[in-house]
Design an enzyme around this catalytic site. Structure first.
Site, PDB file in Angstrom:
ATOM      1  N   GLY A  69      -6.922   9.674  -0.035  1.00 14.79           N
ATOM      2  CA  GLY A  69      -8.348   9.906  -0.226  1.00 14.79           C
ATOM      3  C   GLY A  69      -9.023   9.039  -1.272  1.00 14.79           C
ATOM      4  N   GLN A  70      -8.285   8.083  -1.837  1.00 11.15           N
ATOM      5  CA  GLN A  70      -8.923   7.206  -2.812  1.00 11.15           C
ATOM      6  C   GLN A  70     -10.022   6.395  -2.126  1.00 11.15           C
ATOM      7  OE1 GLN A  70      -5.678   7.415  -2.245  1.00 11.15           O
ATOM      8  NE2 GLN A  70      -4.560   7.631  -4.140  1.00 11.15           N
ATOM      9  N   GLU A  71     -11.028   6.042  -2.882  1.00 10.81           N
ATOM     10  CA  GLU A  71     -12.180   5.340  -2.318  1.00 10.81           C
ATOM     11  C   GLU A  71     -11.770   4.098  -1.533  1.00 10.81           C
ATOM     12  OE1 GLU A  71     -16.548   3.611  -3.663  1.00 10.81           O
ATOM     13  OE2 GLU A  71     -15.197   4.430  -5.185  1.00 10.81           O
ATOM     14  N   SER A  72     -10.815   3.348  -2.031  1.00 10.99           N
ATOM     15  CA  SER A  72     -10.392   2.117  -1.361  1.00 10.99           C
ATOM     16  C   SER A  72      -9.689   2.381  -0.027  1.00 10.99           C
ATOM     17  CB  SER A  72      -9.473   1.311  -2.275  1.00 10.99           C
ATOM     18  OG  SER A  72      -8.301   2.068  -2.571  1.00 10.99           O
ATOM     19  N   LEU A  73      -9.182   3.606   0.184  1.00 10.75           N
ATOM     20  CA  LEU A  73      -8.456   3.930   1.416  1.00 10.75           C
ATOM     21  C   LEU A  73      -9.333   4.576   2.488  1.00 10.75           C
ATOM     22  CD1 LEU A  73      -5.205   5.393  -0.176  1.00 10.75           C
ATOM     23  CD2 LEU A  73      -5.549   3.102   0.774  1.00 10.75           C
TER      24      LEU A  73
END
Length: 179
Positions: A69-73
């Site tokens: 769920g990280q922004e980059s993913l």
């Protein structure tokens, strides 16, 4: 009789139902996945990519994809949408500052063609934490009543204890049985 048996087998038998578990980082997605699988708390680190496990509930097979769920993913979430029957959105009920980001990601996802037939289960996680948003409050903030073309349900839960998780799985089973 054979047709009835075939229909029952297609509902309850070997058919797998693809589920994607999404949400912002630190919402509890991986903890929920492994609570389903082992009924225990598994200490996790941030998911880079995905975890996948098969969960069987009363002969109903769910292939669950837990997505980082990280922004980059988040931009890669759409590569998992094809053939998805259920979206499980895990919301950190204590994260009032990022609930607007969760809402934005939810509606972006629901607009995707590959999810047009997917049902949505929202787990309002961390209900055990003082001053967390209630399931009703999260429903209101996410304006879920405006979602008319997807079945949806909000379920309060605590990933650490497993409280509320079986009810969410039962809702998904009921959706399958209704079709």
């Amino acid at each position: 009789m054979g047709l009835l048996f075939s229909k029952l087998m297609s509902i309850f038998g070997n058919q797998e139902h693809k589920v994607i578990i999404i949400g912002l980082d630190n919402a509890g997605k991986t903890t929920i996945l492994y609570q389903f699988l082992t009924k225990e708390v598994v200490h996790t680190c941030p998911t880079i990519g995905s975890n996948v496990e098969e969960i069987v509930v009363k002969n109903t097979h769910f292939l669950m994809w837990d997505l980082g769920g990280q922004e980059s993913l988040r931009a890669s979430w759409n590569s998992y949408y094809f053939n998805t029957k259920f979206v499980v959105l895990v919301v950190d009920s204590t994260d009032r500052e990022r609930i607007a980001v969760t809402k934005e990601e939810l509606y972006k996802m629901l607009a995707h063609e590959d999810l047009k037939n997917a049902a949505v289960l929202i787990f309002a996680n961390k209900q055990d934490v003082k001053n967390s948003m209630t399931a009703a409050e999260i429903s209101h903030i996410l304006t879920l009543t405006s979602i008319k073309d997807h079945a949806w349900h909000v379920q309060g839960c605590c990933a650490l204890t497993g409280e509320g998780l079986p009810a969410g799985l039962e809702w998904m089973r009921a959706q399958i049985m209704a079709k």
